[in-house]
Design an enzyme around this catalytic site. Structure first.
Site, PDB file in Angstrom:
ATOM      1  N   HIS A 280      -1.604   5.866  12.458  1.00  0.00           N
ATOM      2  CA  HIS A 280      -0.845   6.915  11.775  1.00  0.00           C
ATOM      3  C   HIS A 280       0.577   6.885  12.278  1.00  0.00           C
ATOM      4  O   HIS A 280       0.805   6.603  13.455  1.00  0.00           O
ATOM      5  CB  HIS A 280      -1.469   8.291  12.062  1.00  0.00           C
ATOM      6  CG  HIS A 280      -1.008   9.327  11.113  1.00  0.00           C
ATOM      7  ND1 HIS A 280       0.173  10.006  11.290  1.00  0.00           N
ATOM      8  CD2 HIS A 280      -1.550   9.774   9.960  1.00  0.00           C
ATOM      9  CE1 HIS A 280       0.325  10.843  10.271  1.00  0.00           C
ATOM     10  NE2 HIS A 280      -0.695  10.715   9.449  1.00  0.00           N
ATOM     11  N   ASP A 337      -8.807   9.747   7.032  1.00  0.00           N
ATOM     12  CA  ASP A 337      -9.519   9.018   5.983  1.00  0.00           C
ATOM     13  C   ASP A 337     -10.682   8.177   6.478  1.00  0.00           C
ATOM     14  O   ASP A 337     -11.415   7.614   5.675  1.00  0.00           O
ATOM     15  CB  ASP A 337      -8.539   8.108   5.224  1.00  0.00           C
ATOM     16  CG  ASP A 337      -7.716   8.891   4.244  1.00  0.00           C
ATOM     17  OD1 ASP A 337      -8.244   9.885   3.724  1.00  0.00           O
ATOM     18  OD2 ASP A 337      -6.563   8.525   4.008  1.00  0.00           O
TER      19      ASP A 337
HETATM   20  N1  ACO Z   1      -5.122  -1.987  11.764  1.00  0.00           N
HETATM   21  C1  ACO Z   1      -4.620  -2.950  12.569  1.00  0.00           C
HETATM   22  N2  ACO Z   1      -3.391  -2.908  13.117  1.00  0.00           N
HETATM   23  C2  ACO Z   1      -2.649  -1.832  12.842  1.00  0.00           C
HETATM   24  C3  ACO Z   1      -3.109  -0.775  12.022  1.00  0.00           C
HETATM   25  C4  ACO Z   1      -4.402  -0.869  11.474  1.00  0.00           C
HETATM   26  N3  ACO Z   1      -4.883   0.082  10.700  1.00  0.00           N
HETATM   27  N4  ACO Z   1      -2.149   0.167  11.928  1.00  0.00           N
HETATM   28  C5  ACO Z   1      -1.123  -0.285  12.657  1.00  0.00           C
HETATM   29  N5  ACO Z   1      -1.419  -1.481  13.222  1.00  0.00           N
HETATM   30  C6  ACO Z   1      -0.587  -2.261  14.143  1.00  0.00           C
HETATM   31  C7  ACO Z   1       0.558  -2.965  13.396  1.00  0.00           C
HETATM   32  O1  ACO Z   1       0.189  -4.248  12.978  1.00  0.00           O
HETATM   33  C8  ACO Z   1       1.633  -2.976  14.473  1.00  0.00           C
HETATM   34  O2  ACO Z   1       1.331  -4.025  15.372  1.00  0.00           O
HETATM   35  P1  ACO Z   1       2.534  -4.871  16.084  1.00  0.00           P
HETATM   36  O3  ACO Z   1       3.287  -3.891  16.926  1.00  0.00           O
HETATM   37  O4  ACO Z   1       1.842  -5.948  16.841  1.00  0.00           O
HETATM   38  O5  ACO Z   1       3.374  -5.415  14.955  1.00  0.00           O
HETATM   39  C9  ACO Z   1       1.421  -1.672  15.233  1.00  0.00           C
HETATM   40  O6  ACO Z   1       0.035  -1.347  15.036  1.00  0.00           O
HETATM   41  C10 ACO Z   1       2.282  -0.517  14.731  1.00  0.00           C
HETATM   42  O7  ACO Z   1       2.001  -0.357  13.353  1.00  0.00           O
HETATM   43  P2  ACO Z   1       3.065  -0.006  12.231  1.00  0.00           P
HETATM   44  O8  ACO Z   1       2.645  -0.696  10.980  1.00  0.00           O
HETATM   45  O9  ACO Z   1       4.451  -0.236  12.747  1.00  0.00           O
HETATM   46  O10 ACO Z   1       2.837   1.554  12.102  1.00  0.00           O
HETATM   47  P3  ACO Z   1       3.337   2.465  10.939  1.00  0.00           P
HETATM   48  O11 ACO Z   1       3.627   3.786  11.541  1.00  0.00           O
HETATM   49  O12 ACO Z   1       4.452   1.813  10.174  1.00  0.00           O
HETATM   50  O13 ACO Z   1       2.088   2.543   9.934  1.00  0.00           O
HETATM   51  C11 ACO Z   1       0.090   3.250   8.906  1.00  0.00           C
HETATM   52  C12 ACO Z   1       1.229   3.612   9.880  1.00  0.00           C
HETATM   53  C13 ACO Z   1       0.701   2.823   7.557  1.00  0.00           C
HETATM   54  C14 ACO Z   1      -0.798   4.450   8.700  1.00  0.00           C
HETATM   55  C15 ACO Z   1      -0.716   2.069   9.503  1.00  0.00           C
HETATM   56  O14 ACO Z   1      -1.299   2.469  10.734  1.00  0.00           O
HETATM   57  C16 ACO Z   1      -1.783   1.554   8.554  1.00  0.00           C
HETATM   58  O15 ACO Z   1      -1.490   0.715   7.710  1.00  0.00           O
HETATM   59  N6  ACO Z   1      -3.061   2.058   8.667  1.00  0.00           N
HETATM   60  C17 ACO Z   1      -4.126   1.649   7.773  1.00  0.00           C
HETATM   61  C18 ACO Z   1      -4.026   2.417   6.454  1.00  0.00           C
HETATM   62  C19 ACO Z   1      -4.420   3.869   6.593  1.00  0.00           C
HETATM   63  O16 ACO Z   1      -5.449   4.198   7.167  1.00  0.00           O
HETATM   64  N7  ACO Z   1      -3.594   4.728   6.020  1.00  0.00           N
HETATM   65  C20 ACO Z   1      -3.842   6.168   6.018  1.00  0.00           C
HETATM   66  C21 ACO Z   1      -2.765   6.848   6.771  1.00  0.00           C
HETATM   67  S1  ACO Z   1      -3.129   8.547   6.981  1.00  0.00           S
HETATM   68  C22 ACO Z   1      -2.966   9.225   5.452  1.00  0.00           C
HETATM   69  O17 ACO Z   1      -2.202   8.856   4.620  1.00  0.00           O
HETATM   70  C23 ACO Z   1      -3.863  10.268   5.244  1.00  0.00           C
END
Ligand code: ACO
Length: 402
Positions: A280, A337
Protein backbone atom coordinates in the site's frame (compact mmCIF):
# COMPACT_ATOMS: atom_id res chain seq x y z
CA UNK A 1 2.89 20.65 5.97
CA UNK A 2 5.09 22.99 4.00
CA UNK A 3 3.43 24.82 1.09
CA UNK A 4 6.29 24.41 -1.40
CA UNK A 5 4.40 25.78 -4.40
CA UNK A 6 4.76 29.47 -3.43
CA UNK A 7 8.36 28.95 -2.39
CA UNK A 8 9.29 27.32 -5.70
CA UNK A 9 7.30 29.82 -7.78
CA UNK A 10 9.63 32.60 -6.63
CA UNK A 11 12.63 30.70 -8.03
CA UNK A 12 10.91 29.41 -11.19
CA UNK A 13 11.42 25.78 -10.10
CA UNK A 14 8.94 22.88 -9.98
CA UNK A 15 8.94 19.88 -7.60
CA UNK A 16 9.02 16.52 -9.38
CA UNK A 17 7.03 13.90 -7.45
CA UNK A 18 6.06 11.04 -9.76
CA UNK A 19 2.95 9.32 -8.42
CA UNK A 20 2.50 12.08 -5.79
CA UNK A 21 4.35 9.93 -3.26
CA UNK A 22 4.96 12.85 -0.93
CA UNK A 23 2.82 15.69 -2.21
CA UNK A 24 -0.41 16.76 -0.51
CA UNK A 25 -2.95 18.00 -3.06
CA UNK A 26 -5.37 19.50 -0.52
CA UNK A 27 -6.20 19.90 3.13
CA UNK A 28 -9.00 17.67 4.38
CA UNK A 29 -10.89 17.09 7.63
CA UNK A 30 -12.53 13.80 6.62
CA UNK A 31 -10.19 10.83 6.99
CA UNK A 32 -6.97 10.39 8.94
CA UNK A 33 -4.41 7.68 8.16
CA UNK A 34 -1.18 6.99 10.03
CA UNK A 35 0.43 4.49 7.69
CA UNK A 36 3.30 3.56 10.01
CA UNK A 37 1.04 2.84 12.96
CA UNK A 38 -1.75 1.25 10.87
CA UNK A 39 -4.37 3.78 12.01
CA UNK A 40 -7.50 4.80 10.07
CA UNK A 41 -10.14 7.21 11.37
CA UNK A 42 -13.26 8.68 9.76
CA UNK A 43 -13.97 12.16 11.14
CA UNK A 44 -11.91 11.18 14.19
CA UNK A 45 -13.57 7.81 14.88
CA UNK A 46 -11.20 4.80 14.70
CA UNK A 47 -12.27 2.30 12.04
CA UNK A 48 -12.39 -0.60 14.52
CA UNK A 49 -14.94 1.34 16.61
CA UNK A 50 -17.16 1.96 13.59
CA UNK A 51 -16.94 -1.45 11.87
CA UNK A 52 -19.67 -3.75 13.11
CA UNK A 53 -21.14 -1.03 15.36
CA UNK A 54 -22.21 1.79 13.06
CA UNK A 55 -24.24 0.96 9.94
CA UNK A 56 -23.06 1.93 6.44
CA UNK A 57 -25.84 4.53 6.39
CA UNK A 58 -24.61 6.11 9.64
CA UNK A 59 -21.03 6.16 8.31
CA UNK A 60 -22.23 7.65 5.01
CA UNK A 61 -23.92 10.44 6.97
CA UNK A 62 -20.83 10.90 9.16
CA UNK A 63 -18.47 11.24 6.20
CA UNK A 64 -20.68 13.60 4.20
CA UNK A 65 -22.12 15.81 6.97
CA UNK A 66 -19.27 15.58 9.50
CA UNK A 67 -21.12 14.14 12.53
CA UNK A 68 -22.78 10.86 13.43
CA UNK A 69 -26.55 11.25 12.94
CA UNK A 70 -29.08 11.22 15.75
CA UNK A 71 -31.81 8.57 15.44
CA UNK A 72 -34.16 11.19 13.90
CA UNK A 73 -31.55 12.44 11.44
CA UNK A 74 -30.78 8.87 10.40
CA UNK A 75 -34.46 8.01 9.88
CA UNK A 76 -34.96 11.16 7.78
CA UNK A 77 -31.81 10.43 5.72
CA UNK A 78 -32.90 6.83 5.19
CA UNK A 79 -36.38 7.81 4.04
CA UNK A 80 -35.00 10.43 1.59
CA UNK A 81 -32.72 7.79 0.09
CA UNK A 82 -35.55 5.27 -0.23
CA UNK A 83 -37.56 7.77 -2.28
CA UNK A 84 -34.81 8.02 -4.93
CA UNK A 85 -33.81 4.42 -5.67
CA UNK A 86 -35.68 4.11 -8.99
CA UNK A 87 -33.89 4.63 -12.29
CA UNK A 88 -35.61 6.52 -15.08
CA UNK A 89 -37.04 3.96 -17.56
CA UNK A 90 -34.95 5.52 -20.35
CA UNK A 91 -31.77 5.03 -18.31
CA UNK A 92 -32.79 1.42 -17.78
CA UNK A 93 -32.70 0.97 -21.57
CA UNK A 94 -29.00 1.90 -21.61
CA UNK A 95 -28.11 -1.44 -20.04
CA UNK A 96 -29.53 -3.33 -23.02
CA UNK A 97 -27.05 -1.65 -25.36
CA UNK A 98 -23.93 -3.15 -23.77
CA UNK A 99 -22.50 -6.45 -25.01
CA UNK A 100 -23.75 -9.55 -23.20
CA UNK A 101 -20.39 -10.13 -21.52
CA UNK A 102 -19.72 -6.47 -20.60
CA UNK A 103 -17.68 -5.99 -17.43
CA UNK A 104 -19.99 -4.35 -14.87
CA UNK A 105 -17.46 -1.60 -13.92
CA UNK A 106 -17.57 0.34 -17.22
CA UNK A 107 -21.34 -0.24 -17.25
CA UNK A 108 -21.46 1.36 -13.79
CA UNK A 109 -19.36 4.39 -14.74
CA UNK A 110 -21.32 4.92 -17.98
CA UNK A 111 -24.65 4.86 -16.16
CA UNK A 112 -23.38 7.28 -13.50
CA UNK A 113 -22.07 9.59 -16.21
CA UNK A 114 -25.48 9.39 -17.91
CA UNK A 115 -27.17 10.69 -14.73
CA UNK A 116 -25.91 14.15 -15.77
CA UNK A 117 -28.21 13.95 -18.79
CA UNK A 118 -31.28 13.05 -16.71
CA UNK A 119 -30.89 15.78 -14.07
CA UNK A 120 -29.65 18.72 -16.13
CA UNK A 121 -31.61 21.22 -14.06
CA UNK A 122 -29.79 20.44 -10.79
CA UNK A 123 -26.09 20.13 -11.55
CA UNK A 124 -24.70 23.46 -10.32
CA UNK A 125 -21.82 22.63 -7.94
CA UNK A 126 -22.28 25.98 -6.18
CA UNK A 127 -26.01 25.62 -5.51
CA UNK A 128 -26.40 23.89 -2.12
CA UNK A 129 -29.79 22.42 -3.06
CA UNK A 130 -28.43 21.00 -6.32
CA UNK A 131 -25.51 19.43 -4.48
CA UNK A 132 -27.81 17.95 -1.86
CA UNK A 133 -30.27 16.41 -4.32
CA UNK A 134 -27.40 15.08 -6.46
CA UNK A 135 -25.91 13.51 -3.32
CA UNK A 136 -29.18 11.78 -2.43
CA UNK A 137 -29.80 10.65 -6.01
CA UNK A 138 -26.35 9.19 -6.39
CA UNK A 139 -26.37 7.38 -3.03
CA UNK A 140 -29.86 5.98 -3.70
CA UNK A 141 -29.36 5.02 -7.34
CA UNK A 142 -25.87 3.50 -7.36
CA UNK A 143 -27.04 0.22 -5.73
CA UNK A 144 -29.80 -0.05 -8.36
CA UNK A 145 -27.32 0.67 -11.15
CA UNK A 146 -24.88 -1.89 -9.68
CA UNK A 147 -27.58 -4.55 -9.44
CA UNK A 148 -28.65 -3.87 -13.05
CA UNK A 149 -25.02 -4.08 -14.20
CA UNK A 150 -24.91 -7.51 -12.54
CA UNK A 151 -28.24 -8.65 -14.02
CA UNK A 152 -27.06 -7.50 -17.43
CA UNK A 153 -23.83 -9.52 -17.07
CA UNK A 154 -25.73 -12.72 -16.24
CA UNK A 155 -28.62 -12.14 -18.66
CA UNK A 156 -31.35 -12.05 -16.00
CA UNK A 157 -34.36 -9.70 -15.76
CA UNK A 158 -34.09 -6.46 -13.75
CA UNK A 159 -36.01 -5.98 -10.51
CA UNK A 160 -37.47 -2.67 -9.42
CA UNK A 161 -36.21 -1.51 -6.02
CA UNK A 162 -38.39 -2.46 -3.03
CA UNK A 163 -38.34 0.62 -0.84
CA UNK A 164 -39.55 -1.21 2.23
CA UNK A 165 -35.94 -2.45 2.39
CA UNK A 166 -32.80 -0.60 3.45
CA UNK A 167 -29.99 0.20 1.03
CA UNK A 168 -27.91 -2.97 1.42
CA UNK A 169 -30.91 -5.33 1.66
CA UNK A 170 -32.47 -3.72 -1.42
CA UNK A 171 -29.22 -4.14 -3.34
CA UNK A 172 -28.99 -7.84 -2.39
CA UNK A 173 -32.59 -8.43 -3.43
CA UNK A 174 -32.20 -6.62 -6.78
CA UNK A 175 -28.98 -8.58 -7.39
CA UNK A 176 -29.97 -12.11 -6.38
CA UNK A 177 -33.78 -12.01 -6.55
CA UNK A 178 -36.15 -12.68 -9.47
CA UNK A 179 -39.27 -10.73 -10.43
CA UNK A 180 -42.47 -12.13 -8.86
CA UNK A 181 -40.49 -14.52 -6.66
CA UNK A 182 -40.08 -13.89 -2.94
CA UNK A 183 -36.51 -13.17 -1.84
CA UNK A 184 -35.60 -13.46 1.82
CA UNK A 185 -32.61 -11.27 2.64
CA UNK A 186 -30.23 -13.19 4.90
CA UNK A 187 -29.63 -10.73 7.78
CA UNK A 188 -26.13 -12.07 8.49
CA UNK A 189 -25.13 -11.71 4.85
CA UNK A 190 -26.55 -8.18 4.76
CA UNK A 191 -24.74 -7.27 8.00
CA UNK A 192 -21.41 -8.60 6.66
CA UNK A 193 -21.76 -6.67 3.39
CA UNK A 194 -22.80 -3.55 5.30
CA UNK A 195 -19.65 -3.85 7.41
CA UNK A 196 -17.43 -4.33 4.35
CA UNK A 197 -18.96 -1.17 2.85
CA UNK A 198 -18.08 0.68 6.09
CA UNK A 199 -14.44 -0.46 5.74
CA UNK A 200 -14.28 0.87 2.18
CA UNK A 201 -16.22 4.10 2.75
CA UNK A 202 -13.27 6.51 2.53
CA UNK A 203 -9.51 6.43 2.35
CA UNK A 204 -8.41 10.05 1.90
CA UNK A 205 -6.54 10.98 -1.31
CA UNK A 206 -6.26 7.56 -3.02
CA UNK A 207 -6.22 7.29 -6.83
CA UNK A 208 -9.99 7.31 -7.41
CA UNK A 209 -10.72 10.01 -4.82
CA UNK A 210 -7.95 12.22 -6.21
CA UNK A 211 -9.53 11.67 -9.63
CA UNK A 212 -12.95 12.73 -8.32
CA UNK A 213 -11.38 15.88 -6.83
CA UNK A 214 -9.30 16.65 -9.94
CA UNK A 215 -12.28 16.34 -12.29
CA UNK A 216 -14.46 18.29 -9.82
CA UNK A 217 -11.83 21.03 -9.53
CA UNK A 218 -12.79 22.11 -13.06
CA UNK A 219 -16.33 22.56 -11.63
CA UNK A 220 -17.59 19.42 -13.36
CA UNK A 221 -20.74 18.15 -11.67
CA UNK A 222 -20.88 15.42 -9.04
CA UNK A 223 -22.04 12.65 -11.41
CA UNK A 224 -19.28 13.43 -13.95
CA UNK A 225 -16.65 13.51 -11.20
CA UNK A 226 -17.77 10.25 -9.56
CA UNK A 227 -18.03 8.51 -12.93
CA UNK A 228 -14.34 9.36 -13.49
CA UNK A 229 -13.54 8.02 -10.01
CA UNK A 230 -15.24 4.71 -10.85
CA UNK A 231 -13.00 4.37 -13.90
CA UNK A 232 -9.91 5.04 -11.78
CA UNK A 233 -11.07 2.41 -9.29
CA UNK A 234 -11.36 -0.16 -12.09
CA UNK A 235 -7.55 -0.50 -12.40
CA UNK A 236 -5.96 -3.64 -10.90
CA UNK A 237 -3.51 -1.61 -8.80
CA UNK A 238 -6.47 0.05 -7.06
CA UNK A 239 -10.01 -1.33 -6.65
CA UNK A 240 -9.51 -3.97 -9.32
CA UNK A 241 -7.08 -5.69 -6.92
CA UNK A 242 -9.90 -7.59 -5.17
CA UNK A 243 -10.73 -9.34 -8.46
CA UNK A 244 -7.02 -9.92 -9.16
CA UNK A 245 -6.43 -11.49 -5.71
CA UNK A 246 -9.02 -14.16 -6.30
CA UNK A 247 -7.74 -14.84 -9.81
CA UNK A 248 -4.21 -15.14 -8.37
CA UNK A 249 -5.34 -17.59 -5.65
CA UNK A 250 -7.24 -19.68 -8.20
CA UNK A 251 -4.26 -19.82 -10.51
CA UNK A 252 -1.96 -20.93 -7.63
CA UNK A 253 -4.55 -23.58 -6.76
CA UNK A 254 -4.78 -24.77 -10.38
CA UNK A 255 -1.01 -25.11 -10.52
CA UNK A 256 -0.97 -27.44 -7.51
CA UNK A 257 -0.92 -24.93 -4.63
CA UNK A 258 2.86 -24.45 -4.66
CA UNK A 259 3.01 -21.17 -2.71
CA UNK A 260 6.82 -20.97 -2.27
CA UNK A 261 7.22 -21.31 -6.06
CA UNK A 262 4.74 -18.45 -6.61
CA UNK A 263 6.49 -16.27 -4.02
CA UNK A 264 9.80 -16.86 -5.79
CA UNK A 265 8.24 -15.65 -9.07
CA UNK A 266 7.03 -12.51 -7.28
CA UNK A 267 10.48 -11.90 -5.80
CA UNK A 268 12.14 -12.37 -9.22
CA UNK A 269 9.76 -9.62 -10.39
CA UNK A 270 8.53 -11.63 -13.35
CA UNK A 271 6.58 -9.25 -15.59
CA UNK A 272 2.97 -9.03 -14.43
CA UNK A 273 3.58 -11.16 -11.31
CA UNK A 274 2.86 -9.36 -8.06
CA UNK A 275 1.44 -10.52 -4.79
CA UNK A 276 -1.96 -8.92 -5.36
CA UNK A 277 -3.68 -7.64 -2.22
CA UNK A 278 -0.29 -6.85 -0.68
CA UNK A 279 1.38 -3.48 -0.33
CA UNK A 280 0.00 0.00 0.00
CA UNK A 281 1.25 3.46 -0.78
CA UNK A 282 0.51 4.72 2.72
CA UNK A 283 0.35 1.69 5.04
CA UNK A 284 3.79 0.43 5.93
CA UNK A 285 2.18 -1.72 8.60
CA UNK A 286 -0.82 -4.07 8.67
CA UNK A 287 -3.79 -2.34 7.00
CA UNK A 288 -6.28 -2.02 9.89
CA UNK A 289 -9.12 -2.84 7.49
CA UNK A 290 -7.40 -6.06 6.42
CA UNK A 291 -7.20 -7.18 10.05
CA UNK A 292 -10.99 -6.77 10.42
CA UNK A 293 -11.71 -8.44 7.06
CA UNK A 294 -9.52 -11.40 7.96
CA UNK A 295 -11.59 -12.06 11.11
CA UNK A 296 -14.81 -11.64 9.13
CA UNK A 297 -13.64 -14.09 6.47
CA UNK A 298 -13.52 -16.88 9.07
CA UNK A 299 -17.05 -16.32 10.34
CA UNK A 300 -18.67 -15.56 7.00
CA UNK A 301 -17.07 -18.48 5.21
CA UNK A 302 -18.09 -20.86 8.00
CA UNK A 303 -21.67 -19.62 7.83
CA UNK A 304 -22.00 -19.36 4.06
CA UNK A 305 -19.91 -22.40 3.22
CA UNK A 306 -17.32 -20.55 1.13
CA UNK A 307 -14.19 -21.97 -0.42
CA UNK A 308 -12.16 -22.90 2.64
CA UNK A 309 -9.38 -24.31 0.46
CA UNK A 310 -8.81 -20.90 -1.09
CA UNK A 311 -8.98 -19.29 2.37
CA UNK A 312 -6.32 -21.70 3.62
CA UNK A 313 -4.21 -20.87 0.59
CA UNK A 314 -4.58 -17.15 1.30
CA UNK A 315 -3.61 -17.66 4.95
CA UNK A 316 -0.52 -19.71 4.02
CA UNK A 317 0.46 -17.15 1.41
CA UNK A 318 0.20 -14.37 4.00
CA UNK A 319 2.23 -16.34 6.54
CA UNK A 320 5.02 -17.12 4.09
CA UNK A 321 5.12 -13.56 2.73
CA UNK A 322 5.20 -11.96 6.17
CA UNK A 323 8.23 -13.99 7.19
CA UNK A 324 10.14 -13.42 3.93
CA UNK A 325 12.85 -10.73 3.82
CA UNK A 326 11.64 -9.40 0.44
CA UNK A 327 8.27 -8.43 1.92
CA UNK A 328 9.62 -7.49 5.37
CA UNK A 329 12.24 -5.10 3.96
CA UNK A 330 9.69 -3.43 1.69
CA UNK A 331 7.08 -3.30 4.48
CA UNK A 332 4.52 -5.13 2.35
CA UNK A 333 1.47 -6.27 4.34
CA UNK A 334 -1.96 -7.47 3.25
CA UNK A 335 -4.26 -4.60 2.28
CA UNK A 336 -8.06 -4.50 2.52
CA UNK A 337 -8.45 -6.43 -0.73
CA UNK A 338 -6.50 -9.53 0.26
CA UNK A 339 -9.44 -11.29 1.94
CA UNK A 340 -12.54 -9.44 0.67
CA UNK A 341 -12.78 -11.42 -2.59
CA UNK A 342 -13.12 -14.68 -0.67
CA UNK A 343 -16.04 -13.24 1.27
CA UNK A 344 -17.73 -11.78 -1.82
CA UNK A 345 -17.36 -15.13 -3.58
CA UNK A 346 -18.95 -16.93 -0.60
CA UNK A 347 -21.82 -14.44 -0.75
CA UNK A 348 -22.47 -15.54 -4.33
CA UNK A 349 -20.97 -12.61 -6.27
CA UNK A 350 -19.06 -13.43 -9.45
CA UNK A 351 -15.45 -12.21 -9.49
CA UNK A 352 -16.26 -9.39 -11.92
CA UNK A 353 -18.64 -7.81 -9.40
CA UNK A 354 -16.00 -7.42 -6.67
CA UNK A 355 -14.79 -4.00 -7.78
CA UNK A 356 -18.40 -2.84 -8.18
CA UNK A 357 -18.88 -3.69 -4.50
CA UNK A 358 -15.83 -1.60 -3.69
CA UNK A 359 -17.39 1.30 -5.63
CA UNK A 360 -20.64 1.01 -3.66
CA UNK A 361 -18.67 1.17 -0.44
CA UNK A 362 -16.42 4.05 -1.56
CA UNK A 363 -19.24 6.28 -2.85
CA UNK A 364 -19.80 8.23 0.41
CA UNK A 365 -16.08 9.05 0.52
CA UNK A 366 -16.05 10.32 -3.06
CA UNK A 367 -19.10 12.48 -2.38
CA UNK A 368 -17.76 13.82 0.94
CA UNK A 369 -14.41 14.69 -0.64
CA UNK A 370 -16.02 16.34 -3.69
CA UNK A 371 -18.26 18.44 -1.44
CA UNK A 372 -15.38 19.42 0.84
CA UNK A 373 -13.40 20.55 -2.22
CA UNK A 374 -16.29 22.55 -3.70
CA UNK A 375 -16.96 24.24 -0.32
CA UNK A 376 -13.31 25.15 0.22
CA UNK A 377 -12.64 28.70 -1.01
CA UNK A 378 -8.94 27.91 -1.39
CA UNK A 379 -9.63 25.22 -4.05
CA UNK A 380 -8.00 25.86 -7.43
CA UNK A 381 -8.30 23.88 -10.62
CA UNK A 382 -5.97 20.87 -10.37
CA UNK A 383 -3.21 21.41 -12.87
CA UNK A 384 0.08 19.60 -12.22
CA UNK A 385 3.31 20.81 -13.80
CA UNK A 386 5.87 18.64 -15.61
CA UNK A 387 9.59 18.38 -16.16
CA UNK A 388 10.04 18.50 -19.93
CA UNK A 389 12.47 15.87 -21.31
CA UNK A 390 11.84 16.17 -25.07
CA UNK A 391 13.82 17.78 -27.90
CA UNK A 392 15.15 21.30 -27.52
CA UNK A 393 14.07 23.79 -30.23
CA UNK A 394 14.69 22.58 -33.79
CA UNK A 395 13.87 23.83 -37.28
CA UNK A 396 10.87 22.44 -39.18
CA UNK A 397 11.72 20.19 -42.18
CA UNK A 398 9.12 20.18 -45.01
CA UNK A 399 7.61 16.78 -45.93
CA UNK A 400 9.42 16.44 -49.30
CA UNK A 401 12.80 17.02 -47.62
CA UNK A 402 12.37 14.31 -44.91
N1 ACO B 1 4.06 -7.66 -4.73
C1 ACO B 1 5.40 -7.69 -4.89
N2 ACO B 1 6.19 -6.61 -4.76
C2 ACO B 1 5.60 -5.46 -4.45
C3 ACO B 1 4.20 -5.35 -4.24
C4 ACO B 1 3.41 -6.51 -4.39
N3 ACO B 1 2.11 -6.47 -4.22
N4 ACO B 1 3.89 -4.08 -3.94
C5 ACO B 1 5.05 -3.41 -3.95
N5 ACO B 1 6.08 -4.23 -4.24
C6 ACO B 1 7.51 -3.90 -4.28
C7 ACO B 1 7.86 -3.11 -5.55
O1 ACO B 1 8.24 -3.95 -6.60
C8 ACO B 1 8.99 -2.23 -5.04
O2 ACO B 1 10.16 -3.03 -5.00
P1 ACO B 1 11.62 -2.37 -5.32
O3 ACO B 1 11.85 -1.34 -4.26
O4 ACO B 1 12.57 -3.51 -5.30
O5 ACO B 1 11.49 -1.75 -6.69
C9 ACO B 1 8.61 -1.93 -3.60
O6 ACO B 1 7.77 -3.02 -3.20
C10 ACO B 1 7.85 -0.62 -3.42
O7 ACO B 1 6.70 -0.69 -4.25
P2 ACO B 1 6.10 0.51 -5.09
O8 ACO B 1 5.53 -0.06 -6.34
O9 ACO B 1 7.10 1.62 -5.20
O10 ACO B 1 4.94 0.99 -4.12
P3 ACO B 1 3.75 1.92 -4.50
O11 ACO B 1 3.44 2.70 -3.28
O12 ACO B 1 4.05 2.71 -5.74
O13 ACO B 1 2.56 0.91 -4.87
C11 ACO B 1 0.69 -0.49 -4.67
C12 ACO B 1 1.54 0.60 -4.01
C13 ACO B 1 0.25 -0.02 -6.07
C14 ACO B 1 -0.54 -0.76 -3.83
C15 ACO B 1 1.55 -1.78 -4.81
O14 ACO B 1 1.93 -2.23 -3.52
C16 ACO B 1 0.84 -2.88 -5.57
O15 ACO B 1 0.89 -2.91 -6.79
N6 ACO B 1 0.13 -3.82 -4.85
C17 ACO B 1 -0.61 -4.88 -5.51
C18 ACO B 1 -1.96 -4.35 -5.99
C19 ACO B 1 -2.93 -4.10 -4.85
O16 ACO B 1 -3.12 -4.93 -3.98
N7 ACO B 1 -3.56 -2.94 -4.91
C20 ACO B 1 -4.56 -2.55 -3.92
C21 ACO B 1 -4.09 -1.35 -3.20
S1 ACO B 1 -5.15 -0.96 -1.86
C22 ACO B 1 -6.56 -0.40 -2.57
O17 ACO B 1 -6.62 0.20 -3.59
C23 ACO B 1 -7.69 -0.74 -1.83
Amino acid sequence: GLDVSKLLATTGQVALDIGFVNTASCTSAITYIDGDAGVLRYRGYPIDQLAGKASFLEVTYLLIYGELPTADQLAEFDSRLRRHTLLHEDLKQFFRGFPRDAHPMPVLSSAVSALSTFYQDSLDPFDAEHVEISTIRLLAKLPTIAAYAYKKSVGQPFLYPDNSLGLVENFLRMTFGFPAEPYEVDPELAAALDMLFVLHADHEQNCSTSTVRLVGSSHANLFASVSAGINALFGPLHGGANQSVLEMLESIQREGGDIPAFVERVKRKEPGVKLMGFGHRVYKNYDPRAAIVKQTADTVLDKLGGDNQLLDLARQLEEIALSDDYFVERKLYPNVDFYTGLIYRAMGFPTRMFTVLFALGRLPGWIAQWREMIDDPSTKIGRPRQVYTGETERAFVPLDER
